[in-house]
Scaffold this active site. Structure first.
Site, short mmCIF file in Angstrom:
data_model
loop_
_atom_site.label_atom_id
_atom_site.label_comp_id
_atom_site.label_asym_id
_atom_site.label_seq_id
_atom_site.Cartn_x
_atom_site.Cartn_y
_atom_site.Cartn_z
N ASN A 10 19.36 -19.11 7.11
CA ASN A 10 19.74 -17.84 7.73
C ASN A 10 18.47 -17.12 8.17
OD1 ASN A 10 20.75 -15.35 8.40
ND2 ASN A 10 21.33 -14.75 6.31
N LYS A 12 18.20 -14.46 9.88
CA LYS A 12 18.36 -12.99 9.98
C LYS A 12 17.77 -12.49 11.31
CE LYS A 12 18.49 -12.88 5.02
NZ LYS A 12 18.32 -12.15 3.78
N HIS A 95 28.01 -11.22 4.92
CA HIS A 95 26.70 -11.20 4.25
C HIS A 95 26.46 -9.81 3.68
CE1 HIS A 95 22.39 -11.23 3.65
NE2 HIS A 95 22.46 -12.56 3.64
N GLU A 97 24.01 -7.94 3.69
CA GLU A 97 23.35 -7.00 4.61
C GLU A 97 24.36 -6.42 5.59
OE1 GLU A 97 20.20 -9.70 5.74
OE2 GLU A 97 19.40 -9.50 3.71
N GLU A 167 26.04 -15.07 -3.39
CA GLU A 167 24.74 -14.44 -3.13
C GLU A 167 24.66 -13.12 -3.89
OE1 GLU A 167 22.68 -16.08 0.53
OE2 GLU A 167 23.75 -14.30 1.14
N GLY A 173 16.19 -11.72 -1.02
CA GLY A 173 14.93 -11.21 -0.48
C GLY A 173 14.03 -10.55 -1.50
N SER A 213 16.79 -15.72 -2.73
CA SER A 213 15.41 -16.11 -3.07
C SER A 213 15.27 -17.60 -3.40
CB SER A 213 14.89 -15.25 -4.23
OG SER A 213 14.83 -13.89 -3.82
P1 PGA Z 1 16.66 -14.86 0.83
O1 PGA Z 1 18.02 -14.53 1.65
O2 PGA Z 1 16.64 -16.36 0.66
O3 PGA Z 1 15.55 -14.36 1.70
O4 PGA Z 1 16.77 -14.17 -0.47
C1 PGA Z 1 19.21 -15.21 1.39
C2 PGA Z 1 20.29 -14.67 2.26
O5 PGA Z 1 20.32 -13.45 2.49
O6 PGA Z 1 21.17 -15.40 2.76
#
Ligand code: PGA
Length: 256
Positions: A10, A12, A95, A97, A167, A173, A213
């Site tokens: 992903n 983003k 997601h 976000e 998640e 992140g 992460s």
């Molecule tokens: P990250 O994001 O691996 O940077 O923690 C995962 C995601 O949001 O799908």
């Protein structure tokens, strides 16, 4: 649960169209050796079309990071499942976000899941608790609500084809990745919930990913969990070498 691991990158809101194209050039060679891993990239909406022309479909597939459920109309700034049809195989939906920055609720998520299914796009439904919910021991309830809310009105056959990504919001992140034992527990909660709604066969068929992460250092510890079919990778998917190493770990896990 499938033997073929699924690794989703992903991106983003990162990588321009040009940078996306360069990334694909670098990655292509490395993936040839790992056809037994299903690799999916989720670039920005802008890069989806150009990448769909560039993508060697047998090596990897594309996902959108979002979509809108109406096919067309006065919805400024949105891109519909209808428009994405044929360009992407998957769509990341719900997601955290999207839920927390853009205010998406389970009803929006449900409409998006249904639109994706209607257009032959496999939803990757994201679920997971916040740090606050985790501290309050509400994880099971949160997963229950997000699954019930996200999957309503689908048939058991449609759900069996779906991907659900666990998640935990606090792990995204932050570098604070979840413990494999907690991920295993969450995967079981998710499958139990799907079983309750759609039966045992569907619960066994649905693919469950972990995201939050993930790195080349910790990928194997999640891929070793029987109830986990793959990974949703954010930050680490932006670096070709790091992403390759994660695909390599999935290849090794699939052989066991
Ligand atoms: P990250 O994001 O691996 O940077 O923690 C995962 C995601 O949001 O799908």
């Amino acid at each position: 649960m499938s033997n073929k691991k699924l690794i989703v990158g992903n991106w983003k809101m990162n990588l321009t169209v040009h940078e996306s194209s360069l990334y694909l050039h670098k990655l292509g060679g490395a993936l040839k050796a790992h056809r037994s891993v299903e690799v999916v990239l989720a670039p920005s909406m802008l890069a989806v079309q150009s990448m769909s022309l560039q993508v060697e479909r047998k090596l990897f597939k594309l996902a959108s990071q979002n979509l809108f459920w109406k096919d067309e109309g006065a919805y400024t700034g949105e891109v519909s499942a209808h428009m994405l049809r044929g360009l992407v195989s998957y769509a990341i939906i719900g997601h955290s976000e999207r839920r927390h920055i853009f205010g998406e609720h389970d009803k929006d998520v449900r409409n998006k899941v249904q639109a994706a299914v209607r257009h032959g796009i496999t939803p990757i439904l994201c679920v997971g608790e916040t740090a606050h919910e985790r501290a309050a021991k509400e994880t099971t309830g949160v997963l229950h609500d997000q699954i019930v809310g996200g999957l309503a009105n689908l048939t058991a056959d449609e759900v069996a084809e779906l991907v659900i990504a666990y998640e935990p919001v606090w792990a995204i992140g932050t570098g604070d990745n979840a413990l494999p034992a907690d991920v295993e527990r969450a995967a079981h909660i998710i499958r139990r919930q799907v079983e309750h709604l759609y039966g045992r066969e569907t619960a066994a068929a649905v693919r469950v990913l972990y995201g939050g992460s993930v790195s080349s250092q910790n990928a194997s510890s999640y891929l070793a969990i029987t109830a986990i079919d793959g990974l949703l990778v954010g930050g680490a998917s932006l670096k070709v070498k790091e992403f390759e190493a994660i695909v390599e770990a999935a290849f090794a896990a699939g052989k066991r």
